[in-house]
Every structure is written in structure tokens, then in C-alpha cells.
Design a protein around this motif. Structure first.
Motif, PDB file in Angstrom:
ATOM      1  N   LEU A 100       0.844  -1.192   0.000  1.00 55.01           N
ATOM      2  CA  LEU A 100       0.000   0.000   0.000  1.00 55.01           C
ATOM      3  C   LEU A 100       0.880   1.243   0.000  1.00 55.01           C
ATOM      4  O   LEU A 100       1.737   1.411   0.867  1.00 55.01           O
ATOM      5  CB  LEU A 100      -0.916   0.014   1.223  1.00 55.01           C
ATOM      6  CG  LEU A 100      -1.862   1.212   1.357  1.00 55.01           C
ATOM      7  CD1 LEU A 100      -2.802   1.299   0.154  1.00 55.01           C
ATOM      8  CD2 LEU A 100      -2.658   1.121   2.654  1.00 55.01           C
ATOM      9  N   GLN A 101       0.674   2.110  -0.968  1.00 52.31           N
ATOM     10  CA  GLN A 101       1.437   3.343  -1.073  1.00 52.31           C
ATOM     11  C   GLN A 101       0.906   4.380  -0.092  1.00 52.31           C
ATOM     12  O   GLN A 101      -0.302   4.418   0.188  1.00 52.31           O
ATOM     13  CB  GLN A 101       1.371   3.880  -2.504  1.00 52.31           C
ATOM     14  CG  GLN A 101       2.351   4.994  -2.815  1.00 52.31           C
ATOM     15  CD  GLN A 101       2.673   5.043  -4.301  1.00 52.31           C
ATOM     16  OE1 GLN A 101       3.258   4.112  -4.849  1.00 52.31           O
ATOM     17  NE2 GLN A 101       2.294   6.125  -4.958  1.00 52.31           N
ATOM     18  N   VAL A 102       1.791   5.238   0.433  1.00 55.08           N
ATOM     19  CA  VAL A 102       1.382   6.231   1.425  1.00 55.08           C
ATOM     20  C   VAL A 102       0.716   7.430   0.770  1.00 55.08           C
ATOM     21  O   VAL A 102      -0.410   7.806   1.126  1.00 55.08           O
ATOM     22  CB  VAL A 102       2.593   6.687   2.271  1.00 55.08           C
ATOM     23  CG1 VAL A 102       2.179   7.812   3.232  1.00 55.08           C
ATOM     24  CG2 VAL A 102       3.155   5.513   3.049  1.00 55.08           C
ATOM     25  N   LEU A 103       1.377   8.046  -0.207  1.00 54.15           N
ATOM     26  CA  LEU A 103       0.864   9.248  -0.871  1.00 54.15           C
ATOM     27  C   LEU A 103       0.678   8.998  -2.361  1.00 54.15           C
ATOM     28  O   LEU A 103       1.329   8.117  -2.934  1.00 54.15           O
ATOM     29  CB  LEU A 103       1.819  10.425  -0.646  1.00 54.15           C
ATOM     30  CG  LEU A 103       2.042  10.855   0.807  1.00 54.15           C
ATOM     31  CD1 LEU A 103       3.077  11.973   0.870  1.00 54.15           C
ATOM     32  CD2 LEU A 103       0.734  11.287   1.454  1.00 54.15           C
ATOM     33  N   PRO A 104      -0.187   9.769  -3.014  1.00 56.72           N
ATOM     34  CA  PRO A 104      -0.424   9.569  -4.456  1.00 56.72           C
ATOM     35  C   PRO A 104       0.835   9.787  -5.279  1.00 56.72           C
ATOM     36  O   PRO A 104       1.566  10.766  -5.077  1.00 56.72           O
ATOM     37  CB  PRO A 104      -1.490  10.630  -4.788  1.00 56.72           C
ATOM     38  CG  PRO A 104      -2.136  10.958  -3.485  1.00 56.72           C
ATOM     39  CD  PRO A 104      -1.064  10.821  -2.449  1.00 56.72           C
ATOM     40  N   LYS A 105       1.080   8.864  -6.196  1.00 59.61           N
ATOM     41  CA  LYS A 105       2.211   8.990  -7.112  1.00 59.61           C
ATOM     42  C   LYS A 105       2.091   7.934  -8.193  1.00 59.61           C
ATOM     43  O   LYS A 105       1.731   6.785  -7.910  1.00 59.61           O
ATOM     44  CB  LYS A 105       3.541   8.833  -6.367  1.00 59.61           C
ATOM     45  CG  LYS A 105       4.759   9.122  -7.227  1.00 59.61           C
ATOM     46  CD  LYS A 105       6.038   9.031  -6.409  1.00 59.61           C
ATOM     47  CE  LYS A 105       7.249   9.356  -7.252  1.00 59.61           C
ATOM     48  NZ  LYS A 105       8.518   9.238  -6.468  1.00 59.61           N
ATOM     49  N   GLY A 106       2.400   8.323  -9.424  1.00 52.22           N
ATOM     50  CA  GLY A 106       2.409   7.376 -10.534  1.00 52.22           C
ATOM     51  C   GLY A 106       1.058   6.740 -10.763  1.00 52.22           C
ATOM     52  O   GLY A 106       0.025   7.408 -10.836  1.00 52.22           O
ATOM     53  N   ARG A 146      -5.468   4.569  -4.515  1.00 54.06           N
ATOM     54  CA  ARG A 146      -5.213   3.453  -3.604  1.00 54.06           C
ATOM     55  C   ARG A 146      -3.985   3.757  -2.749  1.00 54.06           C
ATOM     56  O   ARG A 146      -2.893   3.205  -2.941  1.00 54.06           O
ATOM     57  CB  ARG A 146      -5.051   2.153  -4.387  1.00 54.06           C
ATOM     58  CG  ARG A 146      -6.315   1.817  -5.169  1.00 54.06           C
ATOM     59  CD  ARG A 146      -6.258   0.484  -5.879  1.00 54.06           C
ATOM     60  NE  ARG A 146      -7.517   0.234  -6.587  1.00 54.06           N
ATOM     61  CZ  ARG A 146      -7.836  -0.905  -7.184  1.00 54.06           C
ATOM     62  NH1 ARG A 146      -6.987  -1.925  -7.162  1.00 54.06           N
ATOM     63  NH2 ARG A 146      -8.996  -1.038  -7.798  1.00 54.06           N
ATOM     64  N   THR A 147      -4.206   4.638  -1.764  1.00 58.03           N
ATOM     65  CA  THR A 147      -3.147   5.115  -0.889  1.00 58.03           C
ATOM     66  C   THR A 147      -3.635   5.192   0.557  1.00 58.03           C
ATOM     67  O   THR A 147      -4.839   5.178   0.824  1.00 58.03           O
ATOM     68  CB  THR A 147      -2.666   6.517  -1.319  1.00 58.03           C
ATOM     69  OG1 THR A 147      -3.756   7.442  -1.152  1.00 58.03           O
ATOM     70  CG2 THR A 147      -2.206   6.528  -2.767  1.00 58.03           C
ATOM     71  N   VAL A 148      -2.678   5.292   1.479  1.00 61.49           N
ATOM     72  CA  VAL A 148      -3.026   5.522   2.875  1.00 61.49           C
ATOM     73  C   VAL A 148      -3.778   6.832   3.023  1.00 61.49           C
ATOM     74  O   VAL A 148      -4.773   6.928   3.759  1.00 61.49           O
ATOM     75  CB  VAL A 148      -1.754   5.532   3.758  1.00 61.49           C
ATOM     76  CG1 VAL A 148      -2.090   5.951   5.183  1.00 61.49           C
ATOM     77  CG2 VAL A 148      -1.079   4.171   3.742  1.00 61.49           C
ATOM     78  N   LEU A 149      -3.324   7.869   2.324  1.00 68.81           N
ATOM     79  CA  LEU A 149      -3.961   9.178   2.423  1.00 68.81           C
ATOM     80  C   LEU A 149      -5.435   9.117   2.069  1.00 68.81           C
ATOM     81  O   LEU A 149      -6.274   9.738   2.744  1.00 68.81           O
ATOM     82  CB  LEU A 149      -3.234  10.184   1.527  1.00 68.81           C
ATOM     83  CG  LEU A 149      -3.787  11.613   1.550  1.00 68.81           C
ATOM     84  CD1 LEU A 149      -3.696  12.207   2.950  1.00 68.81           C
ATOM     85  CD2 LEU A 149      -3.060  12.499   0.543  1.00 68.81           C
ATOM     86  N   ALA A 150      -5.790   8.379   1.027  1.00 71.56           N
ATOM     87  CA  ALA A 150      -7.201   8.276   0.627  1.00 71.56           C
ATOM     88  C   ALA A 150      -8.033   7.637   1.733  1.00 71.56           C
ATOM     89  O   ALA A 150      -9.141   8.103   2.037  1.00 71.56           O
ATOM     90  CB  ALA A 150      -7.325   7.473  -0.660  1.00 71.56           C
ATOM     91  N   GLN A 151      -7.531   6.579   2.372  1.00 68.47           N
ATOM     92  CA  GLN A 151      -8.276   5.938   3.451  1.00 68.47           C
ATOM     93  C   GLN A 151      -8.424   6.880   4.652  1.00 68.47           C
ATOM     94  O   GLN A 151      -9.468   6.885   5.320  1.00 68.47           O
ATOM     95  CB  GLN A 151      -7.585   4.636   3.877  1.00 68.47           C
ATOM     96  CG  GLN A 151      -7.626   3.531   2.833  1.00 68.47           C
ATOM     97  CD  GLN A 151      -9.029   2.987   2.594  1.00 68.47           C
ATOM     98  OE1 GLN A 151      -9.979   3.331   3.285  1.00 68.47           O
ATOM     99  NE2 GLN A 151      -9.164   2.134   1.586  1.00 68.47           N
ATOM    100  N   LEU A 152      -7.403   7.683   4.933  1.00 71.11           N
ATOM    101  CA  LEU A 152      -7.503   8.670   6.007  1.00 71.11           C
ATOM    102  C   LEU A 152      -8.571   9.720   5.697  1.00 71.11           C
ATOM    103  O   LEU A 152      -9.287  10.184   6.592  1.00 71.11           O
ATOM    104  CB  LEU A 152      -6.151   9.353   6.222  1.00 71.11           C
ATOM    105  CG  LEU A 152      -5.026   8.483   6.810  1.00 71.11           C
ATOM    106  CD1 LEU A 152      -3.708   9.243   6.774  1.00 71.11           C
ATOM    107  CD2 LEU A 152      -5.362   8.056   8.230  1.00 71.11           C
TER     108      LEU A 152
END
Length: 449
Positions: free
Chosen positions: A186-192, A197-203
């Protein structure tokens, strides 16, 4: 004051003597009157386990009496399943002509300013597909001449992002910060390719409990927690997030101080110097390390790498200072592997992967970094993506490994930090994956089970 709670999950099942346990509440809290619930819902526990639970209740009560807050261990999980497609993206530019005597076409603007996004033919495809507007109007002619001040918008079509886990475990939470256990993949911040599908989106999607009304008027309270540092997509474990602007600034400064101190001489950064945060990772590496402890101070810098627009971080003499302290936990001779703990004094991208590879012990199954802290892919000048392009006009996925590829064994295990508002010392631990446990830890886990 920050506040947290300690909980023990209770599940329904059959007792050893037959019958069915009555349905318990979703959580049984250790401390106060709730301690009686253990003898009611867990009547057949061994004496040693019951005594262990009672010791936890006494410890929790003692901390509460002293005005301290017990940390939350295995508190709860949250996460919303990912939609099949994301919502796409829009990128806005305002055209400014550098020379009044020259003209610039639409295709010239995008192919020259955004080479890392798509090749020339890819940008032509996007324009003819109606994905670019000029001053609010769709333009499909690549040779349209732009006017000074024109507003350009590139509309990136919605796409299905690669598979990624969506559940996150909350390890600790109070009014200022949240500590998560991030799964690998799982990626933390949006990229590429990962924009949703990132931690930021779930937060952002979760409904967070706001501070009490007396504190909710604080101007620095944010609508959702935000990560204050990063973990690689393939790295699991502890991730700190700030609920308030003040906590965000202070926590970020802790990490920045570590990077600054990594550039100083070792005698200036020894244990005697107070540090606001200390981070410890667990890793499985190839080969048998000779020394029980080792300190790696190899600088880390960027080099050109096909498929990575901003370049690839590698062991580089002209790079930025970095420091990692490696301690051997177990030597697995029959597998030619070593289990190590790594304390990082700085937080350069992919630092642990690079430093361990630099000393000749890359992480087990690391697809990218080889011995010396360099990429395994040798030909850094060639790229097969200069002419062809993907269905959306962008570059084809590179054949060689890239930093976001997973498979390696690395876990952010535990950290000690000075709380950003109370200044109390906190230790937070993320449960270890089975592959990163010592033999003793596996035995202890079986006994506890």
C-alpha cells in the motif's frame, strides 16, 4: 492532554467444556470495573494467562492514577474497499510566452514541458482523444497556436490502479496524532499509477472522532490525519499521522532533525544527545553478517534511471548524508540469511534497502537493489519506451524493476518519540510479520496463543 485506551478484542466461540459462550461486547477494556468481564467471558483460560491479563489491568489502573495514558495495542482496523476505477485527474497550466516573436503550438507545449509523462506520439494521442481543453474548449488539433494567458487543462482518464490492500490497523490514537500499521503493498501518498489506492485516501474517507467541544474550536485541527513521513510501498509497519497542524509541524521537525544530525560527525550524535524520535526497523537480508553491529554512513543520491522520471536513489558519494545502525538478531546459516534490526538516524528514500545492499547484504527478494547499493538493471541508458505508448498515451510500464516494486522483507517495527504536545515519551510497536520474527519470538507467540 492526549488520551488513548487499551482494548482486548473478544470473539464468540465454544468453551472447552462444551456449550456456547454468551455474545460479548465488541471490546472489553482493561482497567476499572471491566476487569470482571474476563472471568465471565474467558472462564477456561489457564491461570498463567489470567494472571497476565490481571497484571495488565493493574498496570493500566496505575498509569491512569498517575495521570498517564496507556498506549493502545491492536486497537482497531479501518478501510474502505477500493472502487474498480479511480476518478481520473486534471492538470491545469497557464500558458506564458517566453518570446513575443515566436509561436508555440499545443503539442510543442506538452511534449517539451512534460516529457516525463508521455512521449511525443502519446501527447498527440491525448490531444486527438479530446483530453485537453484550452480556455474551457476541447481542442483536438495538436498544431493549434497558443495565446498568452490561455488556461490549459489536461484531463487524465480514469483507470484501474494495481491491486493494493485497503485495511489499516490503528496502533495508537489521541487528539493530536495517530499511529498506523501499514501493510506491505500500500502506497502512502499519491504517485504514478497509485493516485487513489493510498493511505492518504483511506484517512480522508474515514470519519474521525474530533476532539471534545472545548478543543474542537482550535484553529489547527485538520479534517483528517495526514502522514508526516513516508514508508516505501513494499515496506510494512509504523506510520505516524498528525491530526493537527501543530502536531504535523513538530513531528515533521523531528524527522528533519535526524537528517541534519546524520551529516555531523558521529561523536556529535551519540546517545548522549537527546533525540526527539528514534525509529527501529526489522529486515531479512542475504548472507551472514560478520559483525554484531555496524554503522553505515554512505551518502545517498540520485542517478538517471529509465522509467523513473525524477531519477533513482542509490549509494552515491556526492549524495546527501545518511546514517543507519545495523544490529544482528539472528544468523540463519542454513538459509544464508541474517535477521537484523536497523535504527535510522536519517530518512533518505529507500535508505535501509540501499545501505544494507551497500555493505554487501541486500534485502531478501529485493527486486531493485543489488550489492553496492546500485540497481540490478545494468543498462541505465537504454529504454524501450521512447516510441511506444500505453493506451492512455503515457509510457509503457518499464521492463526493469522500479522503486515501488514489492517483495522484499522490511518492517517499521517500533519507535520512541517525544509527544508533540504533551512532551511525554511514547513507545509504539507494530506487530511483526512471521517472516521477520526471531525463533524465540515465534515460540513466545505460540505460547501466548
Amino acid at each position: 492532554m492526549a488520551s488513548g485506551h487499551t482494548g482486548v478484542a473478544a470473539t464468540r466461540g465454544s468453551g472447552r467444556r462444551g456449550g456456547t459462550w454468551p455474545a460479548p461486547p465488541s471490546f472489553l477494556y482493561v482497567g476499572g470495573l471491566e476487569r470482571k468481564a474476563f472471568s465471565y467471558y474467558f472462564p477456561y483460560m489457564k491461570t498463567r494467562v489470567v494472571l497476565k491479563l490481571l497484571s495488565l489491568t493493574r498496570a493500566a489502573d496505575a498509569m491512569a492514577a498517575a495521570g498517564e495514558t496507556p498506549l493502545s495495542q491492536a486497537n482497531y482496523y479501518f478501510g474502505r474497499p477500493w472502487p474498480e476505477l479511480n476518478e481520473g485527474l486534471s492538470y491545469t497550466d497557464t500558458f506564458q510566452c517566453a518570446d513575443a516573436e515566436t509561436t508555440t503550438t499545443l503539442i510543442e507545449f506538452y511534449s517539451e514541458n512534460y516529457k516525463s509523462s508521455a512521449p511525443l506520439l502519446g501527447w498527440i494521442h491525448r490531444i486527438r482523444n479530446g483530453q485537453i481543453t484550452v480556455d474551457g474548449q476541447v481542442v483536438t488539433d495538436p498544431d493549434m497556436i497558443l495565446r498568452e494567458g490561455s488556461k490549459l487543462v489536461y484531463h487524465r482518464l480514469a483507470w484501474q490502479e494495481p491491486s493494493a490492500p485497503h485495511l489499516l490497523q490503528v496502533l495508537y490514537e489521541d487528539e493530536d496524532m495517530v499511529a498506523l500499521n501499514k501493510p506491505s503493498g500500500l502506497q502512502v501518498l499519491p504517485k504514478g499509477l497509485f493516485q487513489q489506492r493510498t493511505v492518504l485516501a483511506q484517512l480522508q474517507w474515514k470519519e474521525w472522532k474530533m476532539p471534545p467541544s472545548s478543543r474542537s474550536k482550535r484553529k489547527d485541527v485538520q479534517s483528517h490525519p495526514v502522514p508526516v513521513h513516508r514508508l516505501g510501498r513494499g515496506t510494512s509497519g509504523l506510520l505516524l499521522c498528525a491530526k493537527t497542524k501543530l502536531a504535523k509541524v513538530r513531528l515533521a521537525s523531528y524527522f528533519a532533525e535526524g537528517a541534519i544530525n546524520a551529516g555531523k560527525k558521529r561523536d556529535e550524535t551519540e546517545v548522549g544527545k537527546e533525540r526527539k524520535i528514534s525509529k527501529f526497523y526489522r529486515a531479512l537480508v542475504t548472507g551472514i553478517l560478520k559483525n554484531d553491529e555496524d554503522v553505515v554512513t554512505q551518502p545517498i543520491g540520485l542517478v538517471h534511471y529509465p522509467g523513473v522520471a525524477e531519477g533513482l536513489y542509490v549509494a552515491c558519494s556526492s549524495g546527501k548524508p545518511a546514517m543507519s545502525k545495523v544490529c544482528v538478531l539472528e544468523r540463519l546459516a542454513h538459509q544464508n540469511q541474517s535477521l537484523v534490526q536497523v535504527e535510522i538516524h536519517s530518512g533518505r528514500p529507500h535508505q535501509i534497502r540501499i545501505h544494507l545492499a551497500y555493505i554487501g547484504h541486500p534485502l531478501v527478494d529485493d527486486p531493485l537493489y543489488g550489492i553496492g547499493g546500485q540497481p540490478k538493471f545494468d543498462d541505465l541508458e537504454s529504454s524501450s519506451t521512447d516510441v511506444s505508448f500505453a493506451y492512455d498515451g503515457g509510457y509503457e510500464r518499464p521492463l526493469q524493476p522500479v522503486p515501488g516494486d514489492c517483495g522484499y522483507h522490511l518492517h517499521a517495527h517500533w519507535l520512541v518519540l517525544c509527544h508533540p504536545t504533551t512532551n511525554k515519551t511514547l513507545k509504539i510497536t507494530a506487530p511483526l510479520p512471521h517472516s521477520l520474527q526471531t525463533q524465540q519470538e515465534r515460540c513466545d507467540q505460540q505460547v501466548d496463543a
